[in-house]
Enzyme design. Structure first.
Site, PDB file in Angstrom:
ATOM      1  N   GLY A 261       0.792  -1.231   0.000  1.00 19.78           N
ATOM      2  CA  GLY A 261       0.000   0.000   0.000  1.00 19.78           C
ATOM      3  C   GLY A 261       0.816   1.268   0.000  1.00 19.78           C
ATOM      4  CB  CYS A 374     -18.424   4.016 -26.569  1.00 20.45           C
ATOM      5  SG  CYS A 374     -17.849   4.203 -28.255  1.00 20.45           S
ATOM      6  CD  GLU A 375     -18.778   3.510 -20.167  1.00 15.12           C
ATOM      7  OE1 GLU A 375     -19.148   4.231 -19.218  1.00 15.12           O
ATOM      8  OE2 GLU A 375     -19.301   2.420 -20.440  1.00 15.12           O
TER       9      GLU A 375
HETATM   10  C1  LIG Z   1      -2.771  -5.243  -3.464  1.00 14.39           C
HETATM   11  C2  LIG Z   1      -2.048  -5.828  -2.323  1.00 14.39           C
HETATM   12  C3  LIG Z   1      -0.753  -5.419  -2.030  1.00 14.39           C
HETATM   13  C4  LIG Z   1      -0.032  -4.348  -2.805  1.00 14.39           C
HETATM   14  O1  LIG Z   1      -0.589  -3.099  -2.710  1.00 14.39           O
HETATM   15  P1  LIG Z   1       0.214  -1.879  -3.361  1.00 14.39           P
HETATM   16  O2  LIG Z   1      -0.610  -0.706  -3.122  1.00 14.39           O
HETATM   17  O3  LIG Z   1       0.336  -2.167  -4.811  1.00 14.39           O
HETATM   18  O4  LIG Z   1       1.518  -1.811  -2.672  1.00 14.39           O
HETATM   19  C5  LIG Z   1      -0.098  -6.031  -0.997  1.00 14.39           C
HETATM   20  N1  LIG Z   1      -0.693  -7.013  -0.268  1.00 14.39           N
HETATM   21  C6  LIG Z   1      -1.937  -7.422  -0.525  1.00 14.39           C
HETATM   22  C7  LIG Z   1      -2.524  -8.485   0.292  1.00 14.39           C
HETATM   23  C8  LIG Z   1      -2.664  -6.842  -1.547  1.00 14.39           C
HETATM   24  O5  LIG Z   1      -3.907  -7.248  -1.792  1.00 14.39           O
END
Ligand SMILES: *Cc1c(COP(=O)(O)O)cnc(C)c1O
Length: 445
Positions: A261, A374-375
């Site tokens: 994340g 087409c949106e």
């Molecule tokens: C999507 C995901 C990630 C990676 O998220 P990023 O934002 O791309 O770093 C890591 N762990 C799990 C379990 C995920 O579903």
């Protein structure tokens, strides 16, 4: 052909480190003139800077190794994956996190070791679990109580003992988009700690002889621009390790993961934390809580996806039609859009854009960059300040490496774009543009 990265290149902190200006003043990526790449491979085109990828992989490995020696970095494959890309990421010393049988099959075909693969997902099928066990996937991250029985059955049938983590939801809001927040109570992912469901799932795992419990996992959402949610999440995880795992169930937690994340900058004004800053908070909090609550330090794994590939990728488009609605808005259309990048339509994601031909040209007008599908909602960049773009001009959108091609569709029977890796003036095609025959290859007449 290229000058060293010029401080004058606009949006340079959104572009890959190998971005520069050519002698003619064009945008160069990995030493290749973006216009020449567009001509050779066609647009839309996705260009990945090898140096940018290598540096991000190294930055995450080094940042976590420096703070916490017993740690691994797993690339979250869903951000972008194909066979050559998987091999490249493996060569950088990263493992993988996968969320489907398809991703497992691609990694297997790429020949990367599956021991360093962690399998996630809130509804893994019996077939996918059987594939994971058979292929030797290192960890299955159990997401719910029902999966315990399914995986136990798959492992028993294969005569194997599968190592597992349990994904808990810690009840932490990561302040990201509602479609991408995953650590709160009201989410489809993970077993909540707060309701007692996590403890019940853990008991079920411990009662399943074909499963070997290794530890705990959480993932709060994405992109997370703040550090505090990670600290809060790890504190919740640590309480669970001490109070439930150790005190009530007497089970050791050998591994834990705060997921991924980590943010990247999409807009000029954004300044996400560095890998080192994320590592300091995550490792520092875990170390402090382990000491305070008196449990041994578990192995730590992290799962960056977006932050490995996001900035390394640049999307190139060719400008086409222009529509001026007097006093309302000017639309400038490009030859791609929601079929290769659904993020603006799906999350209201925002981007910057620049002319690849004249990145230094002064802004002359405010336009909305529209896609060709087409949106009405197929708009890539709203209210971009740009020079007056001409038809045929190549437009670059930075920070395009993650969750664009990976979510690409054939809507309107669009041909999915080609992908090239660039470095030192050389471009290597790692996925060719789709052709008419690809669109029809699955038809059964
Ligand atoms: C999507 C995901 C990630 C990676 O998220 P990023 O934002 O791309 O770093 C890591 N762990 C799990 C379990 C995920 O579903």
């Amino acid at each position: 052909m290229t000058h060293p990265p010029a401080a004058t290149l606009p949006l340079s902190h959104l572009l890959p480190p190998g971005a520069a200006l050519t002698r003619e003043g064009h945008l160069a990526l990995g030493g290749c003139d973006a216009l020449a790449l567009a001509r050779e491979f066609g647009t839309p085109l996705y260009v990945y800077d090898r140096r940018g990828l290598r540096e991000q992989c190294a930055a995450y490995r080094q940042a976590f190794a420096a703070e916490y020696s017993d740690s691994t970095v797993l690339y979250a494959s869903k951000a972008f994956l194909n066979r050559p890309f998987a091999r490249f990421i493996h060569e950088q010393g990263l493992g993988f996190d996968v969320v489907s049988g398809g991703e497992i099959e691609v990694l297997r075909a790429a020949g990367v070791p599956l021991e360093q693969v962690y399998f996630h997902g809130n509804n893994k099928s019996a077939e996918e679990l059987a594939l994971a066990v058979e292929a030797g996937v290192g960890r299955v991250v159990i997401d719910n109580l029902g999966e315990v029985a399914l995986l136990h059955a798959a492992a028993s049938a294969a005569g194997k003992r599968q190592r597992v983590l349990l994904r808990v939801s810690p009840g932490v809001d990561a302040h990201t988009h509602e479609k991408t927040t995953t650590g709160i109570l009201d989410t489809k992912f993970g077993v909540p700690i707060a309701t007692g469901a996590a403890e019940a799932a853990l008991r079920a795992i411990l009662d399943a002889p074909a499963l070997e419990f290794r530890g705990l996992h959480m993932h709060l959402g994405s992109p997370i621009f703040e550090l505090e949610p990670y600290a809060l999440g790890i504190e919740a995880l640590a309480r669970f390790i001490a109070e439930v795992c150790r005190d009530r169930l007497g089970v050791a937690v050998a591994e834990c993961s705060p997921g991924g994340g980590f943010a990247v900058a999409y807009l000029e004004a954004q300044q996400p934390p560095s890998p080192a800053e994320y590592a300091r908070v995550i490792c520092g909090t875990l170390r402090r809580e382990a000491e305070r609550l008196g449990f041994p330090l578990p192995h730590l794994s992290v799962e960056p996806g977006r932050s490995i590939v996001g900035r390394a990728g640049v999307a190139l488009y060719t400008v086409g039609a222009r529509k001026e609605v007097a006093g309302v808005r000017t639309y400038v259309a490009v030859d791609g859009g929601m079929a290769d990048n659904i993020r603006p339509a799906m999350y209201g994601a925002r981007y910057e854009a620049l002319s690849a031909e004249r990145p230094l040209a002064a802004a002359e007008e405010t336009v909305t960059i529209a896609g060709k599908y087409c949106e009405s909602g197929d708009l890539l960049v709203r209210d971009a300040r740009l020079p007056r773009l001409r038809a045929g001009e190549v437009l670059a959108i930075p920070a395009a490496g993650a969750y664009q091609l990976a979510m690409a569709s054939n809507y309107n029977l669009a041909y999915k774009p080609a992908v090239v890796l660039v470095e030192n003036g050389a471009a290597r095609l790692i996925r060719r543009r789709e052709r008419p025959a690809d669109l029809m290859s699955l038809d059964v007449d």
